[in-house]
Enzyme design. Structure first.
Site: not given
Length: 467
Positions: A11-12, A14, A236-237, A403
């Protein structure tokens, strides 16, 4: 040396990560990183798909610049969001983001047509107001001309793959997040689509991770100066991240930790019982038709927004240090409450919640950070209790990957709150899982079990005891 390229888009941000296998170990190299985010176009919060594709191409070209041309490529992103194409394959409207408020009230509209318990029985997917089904119903209600013109439905990674190859498919793990795929026969649920008045013909054939989409479009081969094979990972991550778990057993709970926290177990069958629906667990598709029985928890989005509200004055590690200094701060918020999905100001929302629930209001930055981390740990504790109640067993450990597993302080809080051993790692779980699907498809690994063994010996895993 053969290289394989994972493009992992969150979302923030890549990143393009090259993978190779040497002496049975997986080696990673980040070659390109780019920004992502939502911006307001008119009255909608949207993704800039065109810029995303430009960055995808720039990262691919970077591989050539460093002399490491990948044999295969795979793309993963977040779930639920999509584009609609007309008969000329042009986008209809914007690529609206799941945090947009267009789905407000749509869940209740669906339940007027299909009862809640039947929706869960059909799909096994948890109820979140931003699920694809509610986004589509919003379009049907407010912009019917778009659905009337639509010829193709593609989720975000499906569309990016279409731009690369010209092939239109819907990948299974991401399709399952739409709440439109039948959990048992694993195809589009035509009964739901018919009852909601959504044209079933816009949906594509569902393909599994490890499927080859063939090679690049000819014009891209000319642009890049080389060709490569496009492979479907778990697009899908979270589906890719779960592949990276180092606990390949029945006594472990998995926690994919990032902007969202996804906590649950891997199953061979969906669990669509009333108790699972009551606790709002989901049965998302995984690799090899596994099911990821898990709960979506708001995750590190909360502390990311706190940091943004502080004008990025503090690094995440500084926020952790300040939280440690305020470890006795007692207040806890329900991070899963809708009010924290996209508030105007996260810090003020946290303070308001504490005031409304007669708890001590955090004032200092360290108190706010401690409130967030402690709230996450307690939300995980509740999810663990729900899992143990549903499965009627005690789990021994939690594997935190992604992360967020780098936050040792949060790992300690989770171990203490849940009473479970915590194994933290691997960090690059999503990219690793993406690469694993490609490597299995190329017979570098014979199956998922062998891939997981290689992952376990390739990356450092930290251990946190419950005491």
């Amino acid at each position: 040396m053969e290289y394989y390229l994972a493009i992992d888009i969150g979302a923030s941000s890549g990143r393009h990560i090259l993978g190779s296998v040497e002496n049975g170990k997986l080696k990673l190299e980040e070659v390109y990183r780019f920004q992502n985010g939502i911006s307001k176009i008119g009255n909608e919060y949207c993704w800039n798909i065109q810029q995303l594709f430009r960055d995808i191409k720039l990262g691919i070209k970077k591989c050539k610049d460093i002399g490491k041309i990948p044999k295969t490529i795979g793309i993963d992103t977040w779930a639920v969001d999509f584009v609609l194409l007309d008969g000329n394959d042009d986008m209809l409207g914007n690529a609206v983001a799941y945090r947009d408020d267009r789905t407000e009230g749509m869940m209740e509209e669906v339940f007027k047509i299909i009862p809640k318990d039947m929706m869960y029985l059909y799909t096994g997917i948890q109820f979140q107001r931003f699920n694809t089904v509610y986004q589509l119903l919003s379009i049907k209600k407010n912009n019917p001309e778009i659905l009337n013109k639509a010829k193709t439905f593609l989720m975000i990674p499906d569309y990016l793959n279409f731009l690369l190859t010209g092939k239109k498919v819907n990948e299974y793990t991401n399709a399952s997040s739409t709440q439109l795929v039948n959990s048992f026969d694993r195809t589009w649920d035509t009964k739901i689509l018919k009852e909601l008045g959504i044209n079933k013909d816009i949906f594509q054939e569902i393909k599994l991770p490890k499927t080859s989409l063939g090679n690049l479009r000819k014009e891209l081969v000319k642009e890049f100066g080389f060709d490569m094979e496009v492979i479907l990972p778990a697009t899908h991550d979270t589906g890719s991240a779960f592949i990276s778990s180092v606990c390949n057993d029945n006594d472990s709970i998995y926690l994919s930790s990032g902007t969202w926290s996804l906590m649950g177990v891997e199953n061979r069958f969906p669990i669509c019982v009333p108790q699972a629906m009551e606790y709002n667990f989901t049965n998302e598709g995984g690799i090899d038709y596994r099911y990821r029985f898990l709960k979506n928890i708001m995750g590190l989005w909360v502390i990311q927004e706190v940091r943004r509200n502080l004008n990025d004055k503090y690094s995440f590690s500084e926020l952790v240090d300040l939280a440690r200094e305020n470890i006795d701060f007692p207040s806890i918020v329900d991070v899963n409450a809708d009010r924290f999905l996209k508030p105007e100001n996260m810090i003020e929302e946290i303070k308001d919640y504490c005031r409304e629930t007669n708890q001590k209001m955090p004032q200092e930055v360290g108190e706010i950070a401690m409130c967030v981390f402690n709230s996450l740990a307690h939300c995980y504790k509740k999810a663990v209790a729900n899992l143990e109640e549903i499965f009627e067993k005690k789990f021994k450990r939690i594997n935190i990957f992604g992360g967020g597993c780098q936050n040792d302080f949060l790992n300690e809080l989770v171990a203490k709150a849940t009473g479970k051993e915590v194994l933290a790692g691997p960090v690059e779980a999503t990219a690793i899982g993406n690469l694993a699907a490609q490597l299995i498809s190329q017979n570098v690994f014979k199956d998922l079990g062998q891939a997981r063994q290689a992952i376990k010996k390739s990356f450092d895993i930290k251990q946190f005891k419950a005491n």
